[in-house]
Design a protein around this motif. Structure first.
Motif, PDB file in Angstrom:
ATOM      1  N   ALA A  26       0.839  -1.202   0.000  1.00 58.19           N
ATOM      2  CA  ALA A  26       0.000   0.000   0.000  1.00 58.19           C
ATOM      3  C   ALA A  26       0.873   1.250   0.000  1.00 58.19           C
ATOM      4  O   ALA A  26       0.539   2.244  -0.658  1.00 58.19           O
ATOM      5  CB  ALA A  26      -0.934  -0.018   1.208  1.00 58.19           C
ATOM      6  N   ASP A  27       2.000   1.202   0.702  1.00 60.83           N
ATOM      7  CA  ASP A  27       2.914   2.356   0.719  1.00 60.83           C
ATOM      8  C   ASP A  27       3.466   2.647  -0.671  1.00 60.83           C
ATOM      9  O   ASP A  27       3.589   3.812  -1.070  1.00 60.83           O
ATOM     10  CB  ASP A  27       4.064   2.118   1.700  1.00 60.83           C
ATOM     11  CG  ASP A  27       3.625   2.195   3.153  1.00 60.83           C
ATOM     12  OD1 ASP A  27       2.534   2.737   3.433  1.00 60.83           O
ATOM     13  OD2 ASP A  27       4.375   1.701   4.010  1.00 60.83           O
ATOM     14  N   ALA A  28       3.808   1.603  -1.432  1.00 56.23           N
ATOM     15  CA  ALA A  28       4.332   1.798  -2.784  1.00 56.23           C
ATOM     16  C   ALA A  28       3.272   2.397  -3.702  1.00 56.23           C
ATOM     17  O   ALA A  28       3.563   3.270  -4.522  1.00 56.23           O
ATOM     18  CB  ALA A  28       4.849   0.478  -3.353  1.00 56.23           C
ATOM     19  N   VAL A  29       2.044   1.952  -3.572  1.00 54.97           N
ATOM     20  CA  VAL A  29       0.952   2.488  -4.394  1.00 54.97           C
ATOM     21  C   VAL A  29       0.690   3.936  -4.022  1.00 54.97           C
ATOM     22  O   VAL A  29       0.547   4.799  -4.905  1.00 54.97           O
ATOM     23  CB  VAL A  29      -0.320   1.617  -4.251  1.00 54.97           C
ATOM     24  CG1 VAL A  29      -1.505   2.257  -4.968  1.00 54.97           C
ATOM     25  CG2 VAL A  29      -0.064   0.209  -4.779  1.00 54.97           C
ATOM     26  N   THR A  30       0.656   4.228  -2.739  1.00 58.39           N
ATOM     27  CA  THR A  30       0.451   5.605  -2.279  1.00 58.39           C
ATOM     28  C   THR A  30       1.555   6.520  -2.800  1.00 58.39           C
ATOM     29  O   THR A  30       1.289   7.622  -3.295  1.00 58.39           O
ATOM     30  CB  THR A  30       0.396   5.647  -0.735  1.00 58.39           C
ATOM     31  OG1 THR A  30      -0.716   4.860  -0.305  1.00 58.39           O
ATOM     32  CG2 THR A  30       0.263   7.059  -0.208  1.00 58.39           C
ATOM     33  N   ALA A  31       2.795   6.069  -2.718  1.00 62.80           N
ATOM     34  CA  ALA A  31       3.925   6.874  -3.206  1.00 62.80           C
ATOM     35  C   ALA A  31       3.829   7.107  -4.708  1.00 62.80           C
ATOM     36  O   ALA A  31       4.082   8.216  -5.190  1.00 62.80           O
ATOM     37  CB  ALA A  31       5.243   6.184  -2.862  1.00 62.80           C
ATOM     38  N   ALA A  32       3.451   6.089  -5.460  1.00 56.90           N
ATOM     39  CA  ALA A  32       3.336   6.234  -6.918  1.00 56.90           C
ATOM     40  C   ALA A  32       2.210   7.193  -7.286  1.00 56.90           C
ATOM     41  O   ALA A  32       2.344   7.980  -8.236  1.00 56.90           O
ATOM     42  CB  ALA A  32       3.114   4.866  -7.567  1.00 56.90           C
ATOM     43  N   LEU A  33       1.103   7.157  -6.567  1.00 55.16           N
ATOM     44  CA  LEU A  33       0.006   8.100  -6.828  1.00 55.16           C
ATOM     45  C   LEU A  33       0.436   9.530  -6.514  1.00 55.16           C
ATOM     46  O   LEU A  33       0.159  10.453  -7.278  1.00 55.16           O
ATOM     47  CB  LEU A  33      -1.226   7.724  -6.001  1.00 55.16           C
ATOM     48  CG  LEU A  33      -2.013   6.531  -6.508  1.00 55.16           C
ATOM     49  CD1 LEU A  33      -2.957   6.008  -5.426  1.00 55.16           C
ATOM     50  CD2 LEU A  33      -2.779   6.877  -7.780  1.00 55.16           C
ATOM     51  N   THR A  34       1.136   9.717  -5.412  1.00 56.94           N
ATOM     52  CA  THR A  34       1.621  11.041  -5.036  1.00 56.94           C
ATOM     53  C   THR A  34       2.610  11.558  -6.074  1.00 56.94           C
ATOM     54  O   THR A  34       2.540  12.719  -6.502  1.00 56.94           O
ATOM     55  CB  THR A  34       2.266  10.999  -3.638  1.00 56.94           C
ATOM     56  OG1 THR A  34       1.284  10.522  -2.710  1.00 56.94           O
ATOM     57  CG2 THR A  34       2.760  12.368  -3.212  1.00 56.94           C
ATOM     58  N   GLU A  35       3.519  10.698  -6.503  1.00 52.27           N
ATOM     59  CA  GLU A  35       4.503  11.082  -7.518  1.00 52.27           C
ATOM     60  C   GLU A  35       3.842  11.445  -8.844  1.00 52.27           C
ATOM     61  O   GLU A  35       4.327  12.290  -9.585  1.00 52.27           O
ATOM     62  CB  GLU A  35       5.495   9.948  -7.729  1.00 52.27           C
ATOM     63  CG  GLU A  35       6.668  10.332  -8.619  1.00 52.27           C
ATOM     64  CD  GLU A  35       7.681   9.207  -8.717  1.00 52.27           C
ATOM     65  OE1 GLU A  35       7.939   8.773  -9.852  1.00 52.27           O
ATOM     66  OE2 GLU A  35       8.186   8.789  -7.663  1.00 52.27           O
ATOM     67  N   ALA A  36       2.701  10.815  -9.145  1.00 52.15           N
ATOM     68  CA  ALA A  36       1.973  11.111 -10.389  1.00 52.15           C
ATOM     69  C   ALA A  36       1.263  12.457 -10.323  1.00 52.15           C
ATOM     70  O   ALA A  36       0.720  12.915 -11.323  1.00 52.15           O
ATOM     71  CB  ALA A  36       0.974   9.999 -10.686  1.00 52.15           C
ATOM     72  N   GLY A  37       1.257  13.091  -9.154  1.00 54.20           N
ATOM     73  CA  GLY A  37       0.645  14.409  -9.022  1.00 54.20           C
ATOM     74  C   GLY A  37      -0.682  14.412  -8.295  1.00 54.20           C
ATOM     75  O   GLY A  37      -1.338  15.449  -8.205  1.00 54.20           O
ATOM     76  N   CYS A  38      -1.086  13.273  -7.775  1.00 54.43           N
ATOM     77  CA  CYS A  38      -2.364  13.194  -7.074  1.00 54.43           C
ATOM     78  C   CYS A  38      -2.255  13.785  -5.669  1.00 54.43           C
ATOM     79  O   CYS A  38      -1.203  13.766  -5.063  1.00 54.43           O
ATOM     80  CB  CYS A  38      -2.818  11.739  -6.969  1.00 54.43           C
ATOM     81  SG  CYS A  38      -3.138  10.969  -8.568  1.00 54.43           S
ATOM     82  N   SER A  39      -3.369  14.282  -5.187  1.00 55.38           N
ATOM     83  CA  SER A  39      -3.445  14.788  -3.817  1.00 55.38           C
ATOM     84  C   SER A  39      -4.549  14.028  -3.090  1.00 55.38           C
ATOM     85  O   SER A  39      -5.265  13.233  -3.690  1.00 55.38           O
ATOM     86  CB  SER A  39      -3.734  16.293  -3.825  1.00 55.38           C
ATOM     87  OG  SER A  39      -4.992  16.543  -4.414  1.00 55.38           O
TER      88      SER A  39
END
Length: 186
Positions: A154-167
Motif C-alpha cells: 500500500a505504501d508503494a501504491v500511495t507513493a506512486a500516486l503522489t509522484e503522479a501528481g495526485c493529492s
C-alpha cells in the motif's frame, strides 16, 4: 494469457460469488456517484457493468467482447498509454490491474492526465504481504492469473500516486490485504 483463457477468467466471478459481491459493495462505497467514468483493465466488464462505468480499456480482445456484452463501451489498449484526451473523465477505476501493468507510475500519470480537475482515481488491489496475496503465492498449483501478478505494498501504491501528481491520497479499505486507495487530481 487473459485473451487465451478469457472464459476461465470470467467464470471465476461465478465460482466466487461471495467474494465478487463483497468487492462490488466495497467499490460502490468508494466511487463517486454520477460523472463520466473509465475502468482501466476492464477485463470482462464484471465491475464496470454493475457499477455503471460506461467506458473500459483492456489489452485483451476476448475480454473486451465480454465487456461489450455487459454494456461497456470498450477500447483496446494499455494503461500506460490511454487513448483519450486530457480531462475526459471524472473518475478512473483500476480494479486489480496494477499488478499486471508494466509501469505503474506511467499508468497513474496517464490516469491523472485523462481526469478532469478534481477527478478521482480509485485503485483496488491485493497488497503484497496481505493475507490474500500470501495465500495465493503459496497455493499449489499456482493460479493461472495471479501466478503472473506483481503485488505491491500500500505504501508503494500511495507513493506512486503522489509522484503522479495526485493529492488527498487515502486508504479507504484494507482488509486481509484487499486494498482500495483513492486519490484526487489536485
Amino acid at each position: 494469457m487473459f485473451d487465451r483463457y478469457a472464459p476461465e477468467y470470467d467464470a471465476w466471478f461465478d465460482t466466487h460469488k461471495a467474494t465478487y459481491a463483497a468487492q462490488l459493495a466495497l467499490l460502490r462505497r468508494a466511487i463517486p456517484t454520477g460523472g463520466r467514468a473509465l475502468e482501466v483493465g476492464v477485463g470482462s466488464g464484471r465491475f464496470a457493468g454493475p457499477l455503471g462505468i460506461p467506458h473500459g480499456l483492456d489489452p485483451s480482445p476476448a475480454l473486451l467482447a465480454m465487456a461489450r456484452q455487459r454494456g461497456v463501451e470498450t477500447v483496446q489498449g494499455l494503461g500506460e498509454c490511454l487513448p483519450y484526451h486530457d480531462g475526459t473523465f471524472d473518475y478512473v477505476l483500476m480494479m486489480t490491474v496494477i499488478c499486471y501493468v508494466e509501469d505503474i507510475g506511467l499508468s497513474f500519470h496517464e490516469a491523472f492526465r485523462v481526469l478532469r480537475p478534481s477527478g478521482i482515481i480509485i485503485v483496488a488491489f491485493l497488497e503484497k504481504d496481505g493475507e490474500i496475496a500470501v495465500r495465493e503465492r503459496a497455493r499449489e498449483p499456482k493460479g493461472r492469473f495471479l501466478h503472473h501478478a506483481r503485488f505491491l505494498t500500500a505504501d508503494a501504491v500511495t507513493a506512486a500516486l503522489t509522484e503522479a501528481g495526485c493529492s488527498e491520497v487515502a486508504m479507504v479499505h484494507n482488509r486481509k490485504g484487499f486494498c482500495i486507495i483513492t486519490a484526487r487530481k489536485g
